[in-house]
Design a protein around this motif. Structure first.
Motif: not given
Length: 285
Positions: A182-202
């Protein structure tokens, strides 16, 4: 004549950057992945206050003070508290949000006493999928911090990131877990790939992102502050009206933690062109 829909604006300030030792695979602030970002220790409080003043001038009602790292320790608590006090002394009308990782009730109560109004701690993904993106701390620790926020009397801001390789079921479970707090606000983020990160694509497209906003809106309710945050520029550029029609009523303006956002003036122009008003007060929510 119908009243124009009001959109709430929030800005974030990375006041301690790129020094995190955790292994979250989605985060450029982890020192493990050597992402090409600006890394620095504590910003000067005078600079933080000036940046808060600028955010307010740009129409932000929420102002989030973010520190890299797993959670709060004595030094961080003291620093965030002093920054909050300095902002509240000089600037009226900002809802101050702490975003400083895992935290105890005592630490959160201290921040509340010194001017922090809300605390942001995201669940990030479903409990089932969490070990695929982070092994240095558990999903349960995140959930417990959110419970501590509620217990301390701060308002809770909690959301997650979509498009990190999770399944449709994981997305459903994440939204249900957020709703259970029951939060008062909710941010929805959508993955932004970065070449350095292990998750390569969204693994998320515009229609899926809109579906998530609709489901979150249905689960959390008409009055809920539902914010489209990180990754907005990648998915919704030129299609912003669709995210508001799906139920979003808030956006982050300016830059994110380590990625650039849209200039606040452009966002305000976009809202004006779509016939929306920028909310002038949290009370109008």
């Amino acid at each position: 004549m119908s009243v124009p829909k009001q959109i709430f604006l929030c800005a974030i300030n990375n006041i301690l950057s790129g020094t995190c030792k955790e292994d979250c695979k989605f985060c450029t602030q982890s020192v493990r992945y050597h992402a090409d970002i600006e890394r620095y220790s504590y910003k000067k409080i005078s600079q933080i206050v000036e940046e808060a003043r600028q955010a307010k001038a740009n129409g932000a009602l929420g102002y989030c003070l973010v520190t890299a790292g797993k959670g709060l320790d004595d030094k961080k608590v003291d620093f965030v508290a002093r920054a909050a006090q300095a902002i509240k002394t000089e600037i009226e009308g900002l809802n101050l949000i702490g975003c400083n990782g895992t935290a105890t009730k005592e630490q959160l109560s201290y921040l509340k006493e010194h001017g922090i109004d809300s605390y942001n701690h995201n669940l990030e993904t479903s409990e089932r999928y969490y070990p695929e993106i982070c092994l240095t701390h558990t999903w349960q620790e995140r959930y417990e911090t959110c419970e501590n926020v509620k217990a301390s009397g701060l308002t809770l801001c909690s959301g997650g990131i979509f498009g990190m390789g999770e399944t449709e079921q994981d997305r459903e479970e994440l939204l249900r877990a957020i709703a259970s707090l029951k939060p008062e606000s909710t941010p929805l983020n959508f993955y932004h790939p970065n070449p350095a990160l292990p998750i390569k694509t969204r693994n998320i497209a515009l229609d899926e992102a809109l579906n998530i906003i609709q489901k979150a809106h249905a689960l959390l309710g008409e009055k809920h502050l539902l914010m489209v945050a990180g990754g907005r520029e990648l998915l919704f550029s030129g299609e912003e009206e669709k995210m508001f029609e799906a139920g979003a009523n808030a956006i982050v303006i300016g830059n994110y933690l380590t990625t650039s956002g849209i200039a606040p003036g452009k966002d305000r122009k976009m809202l004006e062109n779509l016939g929306y008003e920028v909310a002038k007060s949290c009370d109008s929510h």
